[in-house]
Design an enzyme around this catalytic site. Sequence first.
Site, mmCIF file in Angstrom:
data_model
loop_
_atom_site.group_PDB
_atom_site.id
_atom_site.type_symbol
_atom_site.label_atom_id
_atom_site.label_comp_id
_atom_site.label_asym_id
_atom_site.label_seq_id
_atom_site.Cartn_x
_atom_site.Cartn_y
_atom_site.Cartn_z
ATOM 1 N N SER A 138 0.732 -1.160 -0.124
ATOM 2 C CA SER A 138 0.029 -0.088 0.031
ATOM 3 C C SER A 138 1.042 1.349 0.050
ATOM 4 O O SER A 138 2.071 1.093 0.139
ATOM 5 C CB SER A 138 -0.850 0.033 1.227
ATOM 6 O OG SER A 138 -1.421 1.184 1.577
ATOM 7 N N TYR B 45 -2.786 -1.209 10.254
ATOM 8 C CA TYR B 45 -2.804 -1.396 8.957
ATOM 9 C C TYR B 45 -1.376 -1.057 8.437
ATOM 10 O O TYR B 45 -0.760 -1.791 7.551
ATOM 11 C CB TYR B 45 -3.841 -0.602 8.269
ATOM 12 C CG TYR B 45 -3.826 -0.650 6.699
ATOM 13 C CD1 TYR B 45 -4.568 -1.725 6.191
ATOM 14 C CD2 TYR B 45 -3.328 0.145 5.970
ATOM 15 C CE1 TYR B 45 -4.629 -1.773 4.666
ATOM 16 C CE2 TYR B 45 -3.223 0.275 4.392
ATOM 17 C CZ TYR B 45 -4.118 -0.679 4.026
ATOM 18 O OH TYR B 45 -4.290 -0.969 2.509
HETATM 19 N N1 LIG Z 1 -8.079 0.432 -2.880
HETATM 20 C C1 LIG Z 1 -6.916 1.127 -2.835
HETATM 21 O O1 LIG Z 1 -6.925 2.078 -2.920
HETATM 22 C C2 LIG Z 1 -5.829 0.432 -1.981
HETATM 23 C C3 LIG Z 1 -4.955 1.261 -1.523
HETATM 24 C C4 LIG Z 1 -3.870 0.421 -0.995
HETATM 25 C C5 LIG Z 1 -3.674 -0.935 -0.825
HETATM 26 N N2 LIG Z 1 -4.686 -1.566 -1.343
HETATM 27 C C6 LIG Z 1 -4.747 -3.100 -0.943
HETATM 28 O O2 LIG Z 1 -5.254 -3.764 -2.175
HETATM 29 C C7 LIG Z 1 -5.728 -5.036 -1.557
HETATM 30 C C8 LIG Z 1 -7.158 -4.965 -2.287
HETATM 31 O O3 LIG Z 1 -8.048 -4.024 -1.805
HETATM 32 P P1 LIG Z 1 -9.585 -3.361 -2.301
HETATM 33 O O4 LIG Z 1 -9.460 -2.099 -2.351
HETATM 34 O O5 LIG Z 1 -9.669 -4.478 -3.428
HETATM 35 O O6 LIG Z 1 -10.407 -4.101 -0.898
HETATM 36 P P2 LIG Z 1 -11.841 -4.618 -0.921
HETATM 37 O O7 LIG Z 1 -12.034 -4.229 0.549
HETATM 38 O O8 LIG Z 1 -12.735 -3.817 -1.843
HETATM 39 O O9 LIG Z 1 -11.686 -6.039 -1.137
HETATM 40 C C9 LIG Z 1 -10.921 -6.878 -0.246
HETATM 41 C C10 LIG Z 1 -11.727 -8.278 -0.401
HETATM 42 O O10 LIG Z 1 -11.052 -9.210 0.505
HETATM 43 C C11 LIG Z 1 -12.149 -10.026 1.156
HETATM 44 N N3 LIG Z 1 -11.514 -10.552 2.545
HETATM 45 C C12 LIG Z 1 -11.553 -9.854 3.615
HETATM 46 N N4 LIG Z 1 -11.002 -10.474 4.584
HETATM 47 C C13 LIG Z 1 -11.001 -11.601 4.180
HETATM 48 C C14 LIG Z 1 -10.377 -12.866 4.662
HETATM 49 N N5 LIG Z 1 -10.032 -13.068 5.983
HETATM 50 N N6 LIG Z 1 -10.132 -14.106 3.855
HETATM 51 C C15 LIG Z 1 -10.489 -13.905 2.568
HETATM 52 N N7 LIG Z 1 -10.882 -12.788 1.866
HETATM 53 C C16 LIG Z 1 -10.954 -11.697 2.779
HETATM 54 C C17 LIG Z 1 -13.211 -9.142 1.279
HETATM 55 O O11 LIG Z 1 -14.501 -9.825 1.192
HETATM 56 C C18 LIG Z 1 -13.136 -8.300 -0.202
HETATM 57 O O12 LIG Z 1 -13.819 -9.361 -1.145
HETATM 58 C C19 LIG Z 1 -5.811 -4.852 -0.086
HETATM 59 O O13 LIG Z 1 -4.592 -5.616 0.301
HETATM 60 C C20 LIG Z 1 -5.446 -3.445 0.025
HETATM 61 O O14 LIG Z 1 -4.837 -3.264 1.621
HETATM 62 C C21 LIG Z 1 -5.807 -1.085 -2.115
#
Ligand SMILES: NC(=O)c1ccc[n+]([C@@H]2O[C@H](COP(=O)([O-])OP(=O)(O)OC[C@H]3O[C@@H](n4cnc5c(N)ncnc54)[C@H](O)[C@@H]3O)[C@@H](O)[C@H]2O)c1
Length: 257
Positions: free
Chosen positions: A144, A157
């Site tokens: 991230s 986090y």
């Molecule tokens: N969206 C952003 O701007 C952003 C920024 C930095 C990092 N990230 C990282 O990218 C990745 C995806 O993020 P996103 O924005 O798509 O998140 P999101 O919350 O939209 O999707 C996350 C998914 O993970 C699933 N999940 C949660 N806990 C779980 C578990 N214990 N076992 C299995 N599945 C589980 C959720 O049900 C969901 O479908 C994450 O690692 C997040 O930290 C995203």
Amino acid sequence: MRLENKTAIITGAGRGIGLAGAQAFAREGARVVIAEIDEELGRAAEAKIQTNGGEAAFVQTDCSDSGSVQALMARTHELYGALHVLYNNASVFLNKIDGPVTELAEETWAKVLAVNLDSIFLCCKYGIPLMVESGGGVIINTGSSASVMGIPGCDAYTATKGATVSLTRSMAVEYGKQGIRVNCICPAGIATEMVKASSIDDPDFDADFFFQRAPLGRLGTPEEIANLAVFLASDESSYINGAILRADGGTTVTPIS
Ligand SMILES: NC(=O)c1ccc[n+]([C@@H]2O[C@H](COP(=O)([O-])OP(=O)(O)OC[C@H]3O[C@@H](n4cnc5c(N)ncnc54)[C@H](O)[C@@H]3O)[C@@H](O)[C@H]2O)c1
């Protein structure tokens, strides 16, 4: 078909970046295992990919739980007999529950570490033997902006995302010799439910400040991260190992004016 004959597991592939990754992997010919905790999201993701002619299987998984991860690997072996790509994508961002260490509940710390970091340990611990048996492979971890800069108000986090980068580097050194490349994508500002909940839907979020800081002046899309994941999963990135790749439109390298 850049991922033809490859079997890939993507954690948290029910929505957001993971779902876009699963769709892109399937389009490139991979057999995709959707390791998602939410049954409704997982089933819908599986159906979407199958409707478009892709190969996908939803395996309901809590990737913070050892038994669940071991069952995921056993099911993947049973279904496809191999594992070539492990994309550790699932995480939680607990807006307003996560916080500065002095205000952080111990249970919150434990929960965030379990889902964001233990999950990577467990999926690698139980996935790598299958990957070695399959002749080698690729691990993609997810960091991230919090991996590369100080972000206040979410210390659990940020701790997990910093550790993900360090673990990526040590695993790249350790497992390169066994034909496994380990890299990390650090997204920021990608339009998903997580980013909505953590910022855009938050009345305290300063959108003007964010977009001034973002050199491209917009949020990214999950598909833009999926394109990078496909590249890292494919043989096109065959000499890339231990890389920490920011995919954030330049937001984390922009000085504050
Ligand atoms: N969206 C952003 O701007 C952003 C920024 C930095 C990092 N990230 C990282 O990218 C990745 C995806 O993020 P996103 O924005 O798509 O998140 P999101 O919350 O939209 O999707 C996350 C998914 O993970 C699933 N999940 C949660 N806990 C779980 C578990 N214990 N076992 C299995 N599945 C589980 C959720 O049900 C969901 O479908 C994450 O690692 C997040 O930290 C995203």
